[in-house]
Design a protein around this motif. Structure first.
Motif, mmCIF file in Angstrom:
data_model
loop_
_atom_site.group_PDB
_atom_site.id
_atom_site.type_symbol
_atom_site.label_atom_id
_atom_site.label_comp_id
_atom_site.label_asym_id
_atom_site.label_seq_id
_atom_site.Cartn_x
_atom_site.Cartn_y
_atom_site.Cartn_z
ATOM 1 N N VAL A 57 23.464 22.046 60.388
ATOM 2 C CA VAL A 57 23.611 21.066 59.311
ATOM 3 C C VAL A 57 22.858 21.507 58.054
ATOM 4 N N THR A 58 21.615 21.932 58.205
ATOM 5 C CA THR A 58 20.807 22.276 57.031
ATOM 6 C C THR A 58 20.985 23.751 56.674
ATOM 7 N N SER A 59 22.219 24.155 56.519
ATOM 8 C CA SER A 59 22.513 25.557 56.220
ATOM 9 C C SER A 59 21.915 25.988 54.890
ATOM 10 N N THR A 103 35.887 19.220 58.598
ATOM 11 C CA THR A 103 34.572 19.727 58.227
ATOM 12 C C THR A 103 33.540 18.607 58.304
ATOM 13 N N ALA A 104 32.276 19.011 58.412
ATOM 14 C CA ALA A 104 31.140 18.073 58.415
ATOM 15 C C ALA A 104 29.869 18.921 58.341
ATOM 16 N N LYS A 105 28.908 18.626 59.189
ATOM 17 C CA LYS A 105 27.652 19.364 59.362
ATOM 18 C C LYS A 105 27.095 19.928 58.058
ATOM 19 N N GLY A 106 27.280 21.223 57.794
ATOM 20 C CA GLY A 106 26.615 21.870 56.672
ATOM 21 C C GLY A 106 27.071 21.425 55.304
ATOM 22 N N MET A 107 28.120 20.654 55.224
ATOM 23 C CA MET A 107 28.739 20.337 53.937
ATOM 24 C C MET A 107 27.828 19.585 52.981
ATOM 25 N N ALA A 108 26.984 18.701 53.474
ATOM 26 C CA ALA A 108 26.238 17.807 52.589
ATOM 27 C C ALA A 108 24.730 17.969 52.697
ATOM 28 N N GLY A 109 24.253 19.110 53.133
ATOM 29 C CA GLY A 109 22.826 19.398 53.096
ATOM 30 C C GLY A 109 21.963 18.472 53.921
ATOM 31 N N GLY A 110 22.533 17.848 54.954
ATOM 32 C CA GLY A 110 21.760 16.975 55.824
ATOM 33 C C GLY A 110 22.175 15.525 55.762
ATOM 34 N N LEU A 111 22.997 15.147 54.801
ATOM 35 C CA LEU A 111 23.474 13.777 54.737
ATOM 36 C C LEU A 111 24.796 13.648 55.491
#
Length: 476
Positions: free
Chosen positions: A81-83, A297-305
């Protein structure tokens, strides 16, 4: 020296300012983490587990800092998530600005720019130059579930084909789509119907099948047991996540995609874990040159949100009637602001290239270890999504017990490492793309030390020395 006195070092690629070092100053978990975990046991449902027994107070770059002052190397990034790194400055700034403007209106009540801008970005970035549409949701499972809804509406068919070792979520439908019983499905049925499972291409355990051969095996099963005329969608992770980072043999995905197109079946790529630079391409589908009809898509897309999306061919996506897609929080304006900042970082901070660099470092280290340790049955993955599968060297059978011991060793020595795989015998490496090379190599070294410490002829393990596990900068 206390954790607050440690020198401040900025992580590369936009990471926040935190000391980028491993520090073990108490046993892990330390007393403050143990206190919080005791509160967790009294207040949180037992079914919500915690894999790494620490209480986090800060994170950024390649480290997670706990309440006891320990700084752990992060090789999990919150499951990819926090890519962009935890608390990326641009994400923090965008979220702060949006919070001050408004926190929620519900997009299906009143529209706002952030939602539309995220949709425009996804339509531009996902594979293929055809006309696309996007709908936003909250979680990966929600995105997958809506992708199936859309495919069924578009085709007028009901059957959905999924694969061995797949993971697609924890809702009722996505539990049916998920292959692994424990812990995801056990006791939670009955599950949604019209879901059919076929064999995956798993090169390490496939007996030498090529990609096209493995695809032909799967297609034959679809045609004989389901029927192309009944199949709404093929749903597949281009690289399986929870299933053990299984990378299908070359040609497998292309053959399935071509069969789907020829038979009017919607081809859905679940890129929830693989999307957004994770594999050394913006999307893992690009490695095989395939253009899915729908991408989730999900996970890394929003920087943790929490934010997820379904993006696909305009004619497919527009099949759903007005009001058929949506949700109270889907495309929340704060999450959209975070996503726009994170997407900008993926595009302009060199993170695709950074993922490839990370992959080279990790693969080199694991292949070197594999050459001297037959318990490492397989090393696989792409970019910053790499795994090693641990086995009994005599029989080749999965060794989940050894995998668990290695993870415990890593945790005790200040490294967050995750397991995966249908058999529980895969160590997966998902570091933030903001991690620096030295920290990454140190984390890998600790994990491999854990493997060596549990060799049959290894001497008894000594207690963890907090001083020896502390970096030179802190020791000085």
């Amino acid at each position: 020296m206390s954790s607050t006195e440690a020198p401040s070092v900025s992580a590369p690629h936009g990471g926040p300012t935190l000391p980028q070092e491993r520090r073990v100053v108490t046993a892990i978990p330390g007393p403050r983490s143990q206190e919080l975990l005791a509160r967790k046991s009294a207040a949180v449902a037992a079914g919500v587990g915690v894999a790494v027994p620490i209480a986090v107070v800060a994170a950024g770059g390649g480290v997670v800092v706990d309440a006891d002052g320990n700084s752990l190397i992060d090789l999990g990034s919150g499951i990819a998530v926090t890519s962009v790194g935890n608390a990326h400055p641009a994400v923090v700034a965008a979220v702060t600005q949006q919070v001050q403007a408004f926190t929620h209106t519900c997009f299906t009540i009143t529209a706002y720019d952030g939602y539309i801008a995220v949709a425009e970005a996804l339509n531009r970035l996902t594979p293929g130059d055809h006309e696309k549409r996007t709908a936003l949701f909250n979680s990966g499972a929600e995105a997958v579930e809506n992708a199936v809804k859309i495919a069924r509406k578009h085709t007028g068919r009901q059957a959905v084909v999924v694969f061995d070792h797949a993971y697609h979520g924890r809702t009722n439908l996505t539990m049916a789509l998920t292959a692994k019983n424990q812990p995801y499905k056990n006791g939670f049925g009955p599950f949604a119907p019209e879901v059919y499972r076929v064999p995956m291409s798993y090169p390490f355990r496939d007996g030498g099948l090529s990609g096209p051969e493995a695809a032909a095996r799967a297609i034959l099963q679809i045609e004989k047991q389901v029927g192309a005329e009944n199949t709404a969608a093929i749903l597949i992770e281009p690289i399986q996540g929870e299933g053990g980072f299984v990378v299908p043999a070359p040609g497998f995905l292309r053959a399935l995609s071509e069969w789907a197109t020829a038979n009017g079946v919607v081809f859905i790529a679940d890129e929830v874990q693989t999307g957004f630079a994770r594999t050394g391409a913006m999307f893992a589908s690009e490695h095989e040159g395939i253009v899915p009809d729908i991408v989730t898509t999900a996970k890394g897309m929003a920087g943790g949100l929490p934010l997820s999306a379904v993006t696909g061919r305009a004619d497919v996506m527009d099949s759903a009637h007005v009001g058929g897609l949506g949700g109270t929080y889907g495309g929340n304006p704060i999450a959209c602001a975070a996503a726009l900042a994170a997407i900008d970082a993926f595009e302009h901070d060199g993170l695709v290239e950074r993922a490839a660099e990370i992959g080279t470092i990790v693969l080199d280290a694991l292949h070197e270890a594999q050459a001297r340790d037959p318990r490492i049955g397989d090393v696989r993955g792409r970019g910053a999504m790499i795994a090693m599968e641990l086995v009994d060297p005599t029989t080749g059978e999965p060794d989940a017990a050894l995998t668990g011991r290695v993870v415990r060793y890593a945790t005790e020595h200040g490294v967050i490492a995750l397991t995966a795989g249908t058999y529980g015998n895969v160590l997966r490496f998902l570091p933030p793309l903001a991690i620096d090379d030295d920290l990454l190599r140190e984390g890998l070294s600790i994990v491999l030390d854990g493997l060596a410490a549990h060799a049959p002829d290894a001497p008894p393990a000594e207690p963890v020395s907090t001083q020896s596990a502390t970096t030179a900068a802190v020791a000085s």
